[in-house]
Design an enzyme around this catalytic site. Structure first.
Site, PDB file in Angstrom:
ATOM      1  CG  ASP A 150     -95.724 -17.299 -29.619  1.00 16.90           C
ATOM      2  OD1 ASP A 150     -96.137 -16.227 -29.150  1.00 16.90           O
ATOM      3  OD2 ASP A 150     -96.423 -18.326 -29.712  1.00 16.90           O
ATOM      4  CG  HIS A 180    -100.199 -18.497 -29.936  1.00 17.02           C
ATOM      5  ND1 HIS A 180     -99.045 -17.761 -30.109  1.00 17.02           N
ATOM      6  CD2 HIS A 180    -101.213 -17.723 -30.414  1.00 17.02           C
ATOM      7  CE1 HIS A 180     -99.345 -16.595 -30.670  1.00 17.02           C
ATOM      8  NE2 HIS A 180    -100.656 -16.544 -30.849  1.00 17.02           N
TER       9      HIS A 180
END
Length: 343
Positions: A150, A180
């Site tokens: 990310d 996530h």
């Protein structure tokens, strides 16, 4: 000797991840474990002219040997996401795989750092922690959910919009908090122009909205583009190697000031008290300073913009269910759930 074990080393993430780790002079022994093909992958990598030894281990009976003496265990094992699947859809299969690997770590390398890549990370990290708790070997400083992809995506996507932003500069690392998956991923874009070398960068509200959505759901781009052939493997391997090497820099080489965003168990970790009170959660992704024992300090969440505050609230609400699902998989096994493997 620094032994790093990759569990799931013959898979789509495991192979490129192992290739990247083979290049590091911080690793003296790279042990590759999988249920198939790990010996061939190890033989291939062993021809690369770096000093680390590479060994392959195949099948449940070989897992103990692979894990013995491990400094760090990286777990990308599991099935990939397919079109139409959410990360949560993966839970039914990957939860039992991660549980069994965590149990083996508890038995054969209880002091090792454990880096969880297997999705859904928001649930698989609690599974690992609960297994280690039951075995009385849990140290919250040593278990990490790898959310680095990310961060990597954030830097790349911002560069595409603002070319003057250098995506590979470590000083340009973008903090990503939450979790996530989808809406639990919250990039803190409001802080970019507070860095001295990025003061000229500003975003319109529409750019912020578009960038945030793309970072949150960037994995869907890859799943769609691969058209049924899998999910993000190469970029995830890159991100997994980056986090592993950051941890080794801090824990083996003693480098100070190494900071990465990661999904961790907050209670028991230094500096986590404020984040616990703010989120009301036991697990959350935020910037963590790494050190010889793993987590040296959980850094307080940065000041958030109004929009980011709203996104974090959404993330917290979703994370509650994700975390509970992982915890209950161990503490309240469901009828018909696969039993723990004998490893």
């Amino acid at each position: 000797m620094v032994k790093v074990v990759v569990c799931g080393a013959a898979g789509g993430i495991g192979q490129p991840l192992s290739l990247l780790l083979k290049q590091s002079d911080l690793i003296s022994h790279l042990a590759l474990y999988d249920i198939v093909n790990a010996i061939g992958v190890a033989a291939d990598l062993s021809h690369i002219n770096t000093a680390s030894k590479v060994t392959g281990h195949v099948g449940a009976g070989a897992l103990a040997e692979a894990l013995q003496g491990a400094h760090t265990v990286v777990i990308p094992a599991g099935v990939p996401r397919r079109p139409g699947m959410t990360r949560d859809d993966l839970f039914k299969v990957n939860a039992s795989i991660v549980r069994d690997l965590a149990q083996a770590c508890a038995e054969h390398c209880p002091k090792a750092f454990i880096l969880v890549i297997s999705n859904p990370v928001n649930s698989t990290v609690p599974i690992v922690c609960e297994v280690l708790k039951k075995a009385n070997v849990f140290d919250p400083r040593r278990v990490f959910g790898v959310t680095t992809l990310d961060v990597v995506r954030s830097s790349r996507f911002v560069h595409e919009v603002k070319p003057q932003f250098e995506p590979h500069e470590i000083a340009n690392r973008i903090t990503v908090v939450g979790g996530h998956s989808g809406a639990t991923i919250v990039p803190i874009l409001s802080k970019i122009n507070q860095q001295p070398h990025n003061q000229s960068i500003s975003f319109t509200p529409e750019e912020i909205k578009t960038l945030t959505h793309r970072i949150q759901f960037g994995g869907d781009e890859v799943v769609k583009a691969k058209d049924g052939a899998g999910s993000a493997t190469l970029s995830m391997a890159y991100a997994g190697a980056r986090f592993t090497l950051s941890l080794l820099e801090a824990s083996v080489r003693g480098k100070r000031g190494v900071v990465e965003s990661t999904f961790v168990h907050l209670p028991g970790n230094p500096g986590s008290e404020w984040n616990q009170r703010f989120t009301g959660l036991d697990y959350f992704a935020q910037d963590v300073e790494l050190g010889p024992d793993g987590v040296a300090k959980v850094l307080a969440l940065p000041e958030l913009s109004t929009e980011e505050q709203a996104l974090v609230k959404i993330a917290i609400n979703e994370l509650k269910g994700n975390v509970t699902k992982g915890v209950k998989f161990i503490t309240e096994p469901q009828p018909g759930a696969p039993p723990a493997a004998k490893l």
